[in-house]
Design an enzyme around this catalytic site. Structure first.
Site, PDB file in Angstrom:
ATOM      1  N   CYS A 287       0.838  -1.214   0.000  1.00 52.63           N
ATOM      2  CA  CYS A 287       0.000   0.000   0.000  1.00 52.63           C
ATOM      3  C   CYS A 287       0.864   1.252   0.000  1.00 52.63           C
ATOM      4  O   CYS A 287       1.737   1.419   0.861  1.00 52.63           O
ATOM      5  CB  CYS A 287      -0.923  -0.012   1.222  1.00 52.63           C
ATOM      6  SG  CYS A 287      -1.827   1.526   1.462  1.00 52.63           S
TER       7      CYS A 287
ATOM      8  N   CYS B  54       0.328   3.368   3.430  1.00 55.26           N
ATOM      9  CA  CYS B  54       0.702   2.866   4.749  1.00 55.26           C
ATOM     10  C   CYS B  54       2.004   3.515   5.224  1.00 55.26           C
ATOM     11  O   CYS B  54       2.863   3.894   4.406  1.00 55.26           O
ATOM     12  CB  CYS B  54       0.849   1.344   4.712  1.00 55.26           C
ATOM     13  SG  CYS B  54      -0.702   0.431   4.848  1.00 55.26           S
TER      14      CYS B  54
ATOM     15  N   HIS C  60      -4.399   0.215   7.876  1.00 52.10           N
ATOM     16  CA  HIS C  60      -4.870  -0.029   6.521  1.00 52.10           C
ATOM     17  C   HIS C  60      -6.289  -0.588   6.499  1.00 52.10           C
ATOM     18  O   HIS C  60      -7.005  -0.438   5.498  1.00 52.10           O
ATOM     19  CB  HIS C  60      -3.909  -1.021   5.841  1.00 52.10           C
ATOM     20  CG  HIS C  60      -4.224  -1.327   4.406  1.00 52.10           C
ATOM     21  ND1 HIS C  60      -3.947  -0.449   3.376  1.00 52.10           N
ATOM     22  CD2 HIS C  60      -4.801  -2.410   3.827  1.00 52.10           C
ATOM     23  CE1 HIS C  60      -4.321  -0.989   2.227  1.00 52.10           C
ATOM     24  NE2 HIS C  60      -4.854  -2.178   2.474  1.00 52.10           N
TER      25      HIS C  60
ATOM     26  N   ASN D 169     -13.734   9.675  -1.555  1.00 57.10           N
ATOM     27  CA  ASN D 169     -14.345   8.598  -2.340  1.00 57.10           C
ATOM     28  C   ASN D 169     -14.051   7.291  -1.620  1.00 57.10           C
ATOM     29  O   ASN D 169     -12.880   6.953  -1.418  1.00 57.10           O
ATOM     30  CB  ASN D 169     -13.777   8.542  -3.755  1.00 57.10           C
ATOM     31  CG  ASN D 169     -14.126   9.775  -4.561  1.00 57.10           C
ATOM     32  OD1 ASN D 169     -15.229  10.289  -4.459  1.00 57.10           O
ATOM     33  ND2 ASN D 169     -13.180  10.252  -5.351  1.00 57.10           N
TER      34      ASN D 169
ATOM     35  N   SER E 268      -9.183   3.598  -5.613  1.00 60.18           N
ATOM     36  CA  SER E 268      -8.234   2.563  -6.011  1.00 60.18           C
ATOM     37  C   SER E 268      -7.453   1.993  -4.840  1.00 60.18           C
ATOM     38  O   SER E 268      -6.673   1.055  -5.017  1.00 60.18           O
ATOM     39  CB  SER E 268      -7.253   3.123  -7.050  1.00 60.18           C
ATOM     40  OG  SER E 268      -6.547   4.233  -6.508  1.00 60.18           O
TER      41      SER E 268
ATOM     42  N   HIS F  33      -7.057   1.913   1.857  1.00 59.10           N
ATOM     43  CA  HIS F  33      -6.525   2.599   3.041  1.00 59.10           C
ATOM     44  C   HIS F  33      -7.387   3.837   3.323  1.00 59.10           C
ATOM     45  O   HIS F  33      -7.683   4.604   2.406  1.00 59.10           O
ATOM     46  CB  HIS F  33      -5.075   3.014   2.805  1.00 59.10           C
ATOM     47  CG  HIS F  33      -4.352   3.420   4.056  1.00 59.10           C
ATOM     48  ND1 HIS F  33      -3.393   2.636   4.652  1.00 59.10           N
ATOM     49  CD2 HIS F  33      -4.473   4.515   4.836  1.00 59.10           C
ATOM     50  CE1 HIS F  33      -2.940   3.249   5.734  1.00 59.10           C
ATOM     51  NE2 HIS F  33      -3.589   4.399   5.865  1.00 59.10           N
TER      52      HIS F  33
ATOM     53  N   HIS G 188      -8.636   7.213   3.564  1.00 63.89           N
ATOM     54  CA  HIS G 188      -8.065   8.493   3.181  1.00 63.89           C
ATOM     55  C   HIS G 188      -9.099   9.342   2.444  1.00 63.89           C
ATOM     56  O   HIS G 188     -10.104   8.845   1.962  1.00 63.89           O
ATOM     57  CB  HIS G 188      -6.829   8.293   2.287  1.00 63.89           C
ATOM     58  CG  HIS G 188      -7.155   7.815   0.898  1.00 63.89           C
ATOM     59  ND1 HIS G 188      -7.528   6.509   0.620  1.00 63.89           N
ATOM     60  CD2 HIS G 188      -7.166   8.466  -0.298  1.00 63.89           C
ATOM     61  CE1 HIS G 188      -7.745   6.377  -0.682  1.00 63.89           C
ATOM     62  NE2 HIS G 188      -7.535   7.551  -1.261  1.00 63.89           N
TER      63      HIS G 188
ATOM     64  N   GLN H  44      -9.335  13.487   0.217  1.00 65.93           N
ATOM     65  CA  GLN H  44      -8.552  14.428  -0.581  1.00 65.93           C
ATOM     66  C   GLN H  44      -9.019  15.856  -0.358  1.00 65.93           C
ATOM     67  O   GLN H  44     -10.133  16.099   0.127  1.00 65.93           O
ATOM     68  CB  GLN H  44      -8.664  14.081  -2.072  1.00 65.93           C
ATOM     69  CG  GLN H  44      -8.154  12.710  -2.443  1.00 65.93           C
ATOM     70  CD  GLN H  44      -8.161  12.480  -3.935  1.00 65.93           C
ATOM     71  OE1 GLN H  44      -7.552  13.242  -4.704  1.00 65.93           O
ATOM     72  NE2 GLN H  44      -8.868  11.442  -4.370  1.00 65.93           N
TER      73      GLN H  44
END
Length: 354
Positions: free
Chosen positions: A49, A52, A114, A154, A162, A165, A167, A169
Site C-alpha cells: 500500500c 501505509c 490499513h 471517495n 483505487s 486505506h 483516506h 482528498q
C-alpha cells in the site's frame, strides 16, 4: 399530496434543480439474490500500500512512520499551482471558451491502519481527521492563489477508489467550482429575499418535522434531504450558523467526528457491507470576502440501492432529462434510523459467520 403513493418532483433549494420521485415503482417485484454479510477483512498493514506508514509512493517519496494522520501533496495532482506552466486561454471564438485553472491537490490519510474506515475508526481518531481538515482549510484558503477549498472522500471501488486505506482528498482551486458556486447563489438569494440563512431555516423545519432526520447530537443533525437524488443520500448540517469548518469550536469538531462515525456505521449496517460513497464538504469560498449567507454542510452520495451489489445508475432519463428516484427521502431516512449504532462486524456473533 401523498408523497409515498404518487409520482411527483421535488425542488432542490441548494442548487435550483428538480428531481423526479416515482415511489410507486418500489412495489414492483424484486427477485434479486439475497446476500450474506460481507465479513472480508484487510490487514492492519499492507506492504504493497502506497499510503501505509513507511512505504514508498508511486512518485518516489517515502511515507513517514506516522501514528495518527498524515497529509501530503498528491503525486499525480489534477491541478498545478500558480506559477507552473499553464495552457493559454482559448479566445479565438466566442463559442470556444477556456481559461487556465490553478490549484493544489492534497491527500489525507485518516489513520496508519490499513484496515479501518470511518465507520470503525472511532470518534477520537475521526476528530483528528476533522482537526486536520480545519488546519488544511486555513492554510490553503489563506493563499492568494486559492479561492475555494474542496474537501472530499471517495470510498469503495464502486466510487472509483483505487486504495482501501482510509483516506480523503482536498482540491484547492483558484476559482469556485460549479456546484459550490450554484449553492452560493441560492444561499445568497435566500438571504437577500428573506433576511435569514437558507440552511438554518431548512434545518429548523426538518428538526420540527423529524421524518427525514436520521439522528442528531448537540451540534449536528444527519438527515436525508427532501430533494435527495441518490437512494440513501444524506447531509450532515451544523445546528449553529457556521460558514466553514474553521468556524467550529473544539466541542463542535468532536461532535462532527461523532456524527460522521455514527452515520458511517448506519450505512455499513444497512446492507452489512463496507458502504461505498462520495462525501464532500461545501463551505464558504476562501476569497477573503465575507459570506454571511453561507452555512457549511456535508453531502454523502452512496450508490447502493437494494443490496451491497445492486446499485443505482444515473442513465437514460437521468442523463437526458432529470434525476429520478424510486425510494422516497422519508422511507430512506426511516431505513437509516432503524439501523443499530453497533457495527455489524463488532456484534458478538460476527466471527462465527466469517
Amino acid at each position: 399530496m401523498q408523497f409515498e403513493d404518487h409520482p411527483h418532483r421535488r425542488f432542490n433549494q441548494l442548487t435550483g434543480e428538480w428531481v423526479l420521485v416515482s415511489p410507486h415503482r418500489t412495489k414492483r417485484p424484486w427477485q434479486g439474490q439475497q446476500e450474506q454479510p460481507d465479513r472480508a477483512t484487510l490487514p492492519a498493514y499492507d506492504e504493497q500500500c502506497y499510503l501505509c506508514p513507511g512505504n514508498g509512493r508511486a512518485g518516489g517519496a517515502v511515507n513517514p512512520d506516522y501514528a495518527d494522520t498524515f497529509v501530503f501533496t498528491n503525486d499525480f495532482a489534477a491541478l498545478l499551482p500558480e506559477g507552473a506552466e499553464q495552457p493559454p486561454a482559448t479566445d479565438n471564438h466566442s463559442l470556444l471558451v477556456a481559461e487556465p485553472e490553478t490549484g493544489v491537490c492534497r491527500v489525507i490519510c485518516y489513520s496508519p491502519r490499513h484496515d479501518l474506515t470511518l465507520a470503525r475508526l472511532g470518534a477520537a481518531q475521526a476528530a483528528k481527521v476533522v482537526d486536520l481538515w480545519c488546519e488544511e482549510f486555513v492554510s490553503l484558503g489563506s493563499r492568494a492563489d486559492i479561492g475555494y477549498v474542496q474537501i472530499f472522500e471517495n470510498r469503495g471501488q464502486a466510487m472509483g477508489c483505487s486504495n482501501p486505506h482510509p483516506h480523503g482528498q482536498i482540491w484547492a482551486t483558484r476559482s469556485v467550482p460549479m456546484i459550490p458556486a450554484a449553492e452560493d447563489r441560492r444561499q445568497h438569494a435566500h438571504r437577500a429575499e428573506k433576511g435569514t440563512c437558507l440552511l438554518c431555516d431548512y434545518l429548523s423545519l426538518e428538526l420540527a418535522r423529524g421524518e427525514r432526520i436520521v439522528f442528531e447530537n448537540d451540534s449536528f443533525a444527519a438527515l436525508v434531504p427532501f430533494w435527495a437524488v441518490w437512494p440513501f443520500e444524506t447531509m450532515i448540517l451544523p445546528k449553529a450558523h457556521l460558514a466553514d469548518v474553521a468556524a467550529m469550536d473544539p466541542a463542535q469538531r468532536r461532535d462532527l467526528a461523532d456524527a460522521m462515525v455514527r452515520l458511517n456505521i448506519r450505512y455499513d449496517n444497512l446492507f452489512e457491507t463496507s458502504f461505498p460513497y462520495s462525501m464532500g464538504i461545501h463551505q464558504a469560498p476562501s476569497d477573503g470576502a465575507d459570506h454571511p449567507h453561507w452555512h457549511f454542510h456535508l453531502h454523502y452520495y452512496p450508490p447502493l440501492l437494494r443490496s451491497r451489489t445492486v446499485r443505482k445508475f444515473m442513465v437514460g432519463y437521468e442523463m437526458m432529462a432529470m434525476p429520478q428516484r424510486d425510494l422516497t427521502a422519508e422511507a430512506a431516512a426511516a431505513r437509516l434510523r432503524e439501523q443499530p449504532e453497533v457495527h455489524y462486524m463488532d456484534l458478538p456473533d460476527a466471527g462465527e459467520n466469517a
